[in-house]
Enzyme design. Structure first.
Site, PDB file in Angstrom:
ATOM      1  N   ARG A   1      -9.819  -9.021  -4.827  1.00  0.00           N
ATOM      2  CA  ARG A   1     -10.441 -10.330  -5.072  1.00  0.00           C
ATOM      3  C   ARG A   1      -9.652 -11.413  -4.355  1.00  0.00           C
ATOM      4  O   ARG A   1      -8.428 -11.322  -4.230  1.00  0.00           O
ATOM      5  CB  ARG A   1     -10.444 -10.633  -6.579  1.00  0.00           C
ATOM      6  CG  ARG A   1     -11.363  -9.696  -7.336  1.00  0.00           C
ATOM      7  CD  ARG A   1     -11.732 -10.291  -8.672  1.00  0.00           C
ATOM      8  NE  ARG A   1     -10.625 -10.247  -9.610  1.00  0.00           N
ATOM      9  CZ  ARG A   1     -10.717 -10.633 -10.876  1.00  0.00           C
ATOM     10  NH1 ARG A   1     -11.832 -11.115 -11.347  1.00  0.00           N
ATOM     11  NH2 ARG A   1      -9.690 -10.552 -11.678  1.00  0.00           N
TER      12      ARG A   1
ATOM     13  N   ASP B   1       3.025 -10.813  -7.429  1.00  0.00           N
ATOM     14  CA  ASP B   1       3.169 -11.497  -8.726  1.00  0.00           C
ATOM     15  C   ASP B   1       2.453 -10.713  -9.828  1.00  0.00           C
ATOM     16  O   ASP B   1       2.951 -10.610 -10.955  1.00  0.00           O
ATOM     17  CB  ASP B   1       2.582 -12.912  -8.638  1.00  0.00           C
ATOM     18  CG  ASP B   1       3.251 -13.749  -7.563  1.00  0.00           C
ATOM     19  OD1 ASP B   1       4.456 -13.527  -7.309  1.00  0.00           O
ATOM     20  OD2 ASP B   1       2.579 -14.601  -6.966  1.00  0.00           O
TER      21      ASP B   1
ATOM     22  N   ASP C   1      -7.626  -9.825   0.055  1.00  0.00           N
ATOM     23  CA  ASP C   1      -6.645 -10.915   0.063  1.00  0.00           C
ATOM     24  C   ASP C   1      -5.412 -10.434  -0.727  1.00  0.00           C
ATOM     25  O   ASP C   1      -5.521 -10.146  -1.921  1.00  0.00           O
ATOM     26  CB  ASP C   1      -7.274 -12.154  -0.608  1.00  0.00           C
ATOM     27  CG  ASP C   1      -6.324 -13.355  -0.646  1.00  0.00           C
ATOM     28  OD1 ASP C   1      -5.165 -13.223  -0.232  1.00  0.00           O
ATOM     29  OD2 ASP C   1      -6.771 -14.427  -1.099  1.00  0.00           O
TER      30      ASP C   1
ATOM     31  N   SER D   1       0.820  -1.227   0.000  1.00  0.00           N
ATOM     32  CA  SER D   1       0.000   0.000   0.000  1.00  0.00           C
ATOM     33  C   SER D   1       0.851   1.272   0.000  1.00  0.00           C
ATOM     34  O   SER D   1       0.342   2.367  -0.219  1.00  0.00           O
ATOM     35  CB  SER D   1      -0.926   0.000   1.213  1.00  0.00           C
ATOM     36  OG  SER D   1      -0.132  -0.062   2.384  1.00  0.00           O
TER      37      SER D   1
ATOM     38  N   SER E   1      -7.129 -13.860  -8.942  1.00  0.00           N
ATOM     39  CA  SER E   1      -7.350 -12.450  -8.571  1.00  0.00           C
ATOM     40  C   SER E   1      -6.641 -11.483  -9.520  1.00  0.00           C
ATOM     41  O   SER E   1      -6.759 -10.266  -9.377  1.00  0.00           O
ATOM     42  CB  SER E   1      -6.855 -12.202  -7.144  1.00  0.00           C
ATOM     43  OG  SER E   1      -5.439 -12.192  -7.111  1.00  0.00           O
TER      44      SER E   1
HETATM   45  O1  RIB Z   1       2.876 -15.234  -4.331  1.00  0.00           O
HETATM   46  C1  RIB Z   1       1.752 -16.003  -4.046  1.00  0.00           C
HETATM   47  C2  RIB Z   1       2.046 -17.449  -4.280  1.00  0.00           C
HETATM   48  O2  RIB Z   1       3.010 -17.884  -3.352  1.00  0.00           O
HETATM   49  C3  RIB Z   1       0.882 -18.379  -4.088  1.00  0.00           C
HETATM   50  O3  RIB Z   1       0.111 -18.560  -5.256  1.00  0.00           O
HETATM   51  C4  RIB Z   1       1.519 -19.651  -3.558  1.00  0.00           C
HETATM   52  O4  RIB Z   1       1.403 -20.745  -4.419  1.00  0.00           O
HETATM   53  C5  RIB Z   1       2.978 -19.290  -3.298  1.00  0.00           C
HETATM   54  O5  RIB Z   1       3.799 -19.730  -4.293  1.00  0.00           O
END
Ligand code: RIB
Length: 302
Positions: free
Chosen positions: A278, A245, A239, A216, A284
Site C-alpha cells: 500500500r 517502521d 511503496d 525482501s 500503509s
Molecule cells: O521511515 C519512513 C519515514 O521517514 C517517513 O514517514 C518520513 O516522514 C521519514 O521520517
C-alpha cells in the site's frame, strides 16, 4: 509500557516516473499528504499490533489531526505536545518500482531538550522499554541518562549520520538497523556479507542485541553468539516507505507480549511485507487481523 521518544512528520508524497536527478525538473503524477515520521509510524505499528505505547512527541498546534490518528489507533498521546512551531515534514518521492527518496525538515521534532528526557525517564517503570530514532533532538541526553530508568532501550539510528554513529550506542539494549546503517556503524562496506556485518556489529557492540532488516531478503536477530534468521514473504512492492517502521513496531509489540524472538521476527516481516503493498507511511501499516490472516493463509489471501 513502551515509551516512544519519536518524530512526527507530515509526509508530502509525490508519485514520480523516476527519482529526480540533480538539476532536473520533474512533474509528479500523484500527490498526497499523510501522517509519517519514523517515530509516529513506529508508535502506530505498535498500537495496531496490540501493544501498549506512549508517544513522546512534538507537533505544530495547527496539525492536531496527526495526533488524533495516533490516539484513535490506541497510542497514548498524553505526552505528545502541540507547540507553537512548524511540524516536521518530509518530501517523499516514490518511483514506479516503489523505491523512495526522502528530504526531511525536522521542525518541532528538534525542540526536545534535557527537560523532556528527565520527564520521560521519570515516567518509566521497571520492565518498560524506551524506543528512539534519529529524527529528534536531545538524543545525546537520552543515551547518556537512559540507564537511570529501570527500562530497556531500543534504538533505530535512522536516518544514519556521523553524529548518531558517535553516540554511546553500547548503552542500547537493542538496535534496529538496515544494511546501510549496519555497514556505517560497523565501519565496513555496504556490500559486505551478512556474516561480515553481524560479526563486525558484534565486535563493536558486544553487549547489544541487533535486528538487521534486509527488506525482501528478510531479517536477522543477533544477541551474543545467538542468531535467528527469518526470510521475508515475496511481494510486489508498491511503496517501501514505512516498511522498516512497521517491522520495528510489530517486533516490539510481540516482544512486549512475551513472544520468542523467532515469532517476533516472523510477525514483523509479514507486517512489513503487507505494508509495501500500500502507498504511504502510517497509512500503509496493516492492522493486526490482516497480519494474522497473512500468517495463517499466506500473503496471496491478504
Ligand atoms: O521511515 C519512513 C519515514 O521517514 C517517513 O514517514 C518520513 O516522514 C521519514 O521520517
Amino acid at each position: 509500557m513502551l515509551h516512544n521518544f519519536g518524530s512526527i512528520n507530515l509526509d508530502h508524497v509525490y508519485q514520480v516516473p523516476h527519482l529526480v536527478r540533480p538539476g532536473e525538473t520533474l512533474a509528479s503524477h500523484d500527490y498526497q499528504v499523510g501522517l509519517g515520521g519514523k517515530g509516529a509510524n513506529q508508535s502506530l505499528a505498535v498500537a495496531l499490533a496490540g501493544g501498549e505505547v506512549s508517544h513522546w512527541g512534538r507537533l505544530g498546534r495547527q496539525d492536531a489531526w496527526a495526533r488524533d490518528i495516533l490516539a484513535r489507533a490506541g497510542v497514548n498521546v498524553t505526552f505528545t505536545d502541540l507547540v507553537d512551531a512548524p511540524s516536521g515534514h518530509a518530501i517523499i518521492q516514490v518511483d514506479e518500482r516503489g523505491e523512495n527518496a526522502i528530504l526531511l525538515f525536522p521542525g518541532a521534532n528538534h525542540g526536545f531538550t534535557a527537560t523532556h528526557i528527565e520527564a520521560l525517564l521519570d515516567a518509566c517503570a521497571p520492565g518498560d522499554w524506551i524506543l528512539a530514532q534519529n529524527e529528534c533532538s536531545a538524543l545525546p541526553e537520552l543515551l547518556a541518562r537512559a540507564h537511570q530508568a529501570e527500562a530497556s532501550l531500543a534504538f533505530n539510528p535512522a536516518p544514519m549520520s556521523d553524529a548518531v554513529a558517535e553516540l554511546p550506542l553500547a548503552r542500547c539494549d537493542l538496535l534496529f538497523v538496515n544494511r546501510g546503517e549496519a555497514a556505517w556503524l560497523a565501519g565496513i562496506a555496504e556490500t559486505a556479507s551478512v556474516e561480515q556485518l553481524l560479526s563486525a556489529l558484534h565486535a563493536r557492540l558486544p553487549g547489544t542485541a541487533t535486528v538487521l532488516t534486509l527488506g525482501s531478503e528478510g531479517a536477522w536477530y543477533q544477541r551474543g553468539a545467538t542468531r535467528h534468521y527469518q526470510p521475508a514473504p515475496a511481494v510486489e512492492a508498491v511503496d517501501t516507505t514505512g516498511a522498516g517502521d512497521t517491522f520495528i513496531g510489530y517486533f516490539l509489540a510481540r516482544l512486549q507480549a512475551g513472544d520468542a524472538i523467532p515469532r517476533c521476527l516472523e510477525v514483523a516481516t509479514t507486517a512489513a511485507a503487507l505494508s509495501v503493498l500500500r502507498p504511504g507511511a502510517a497509512g500503509s501499516i496493516p492492522a493486526r487481523d490482516a497480519v494474522e490472516r497473512a500468517l495463517r493463509d499466506g500473503l496471496t489471501g491478504a
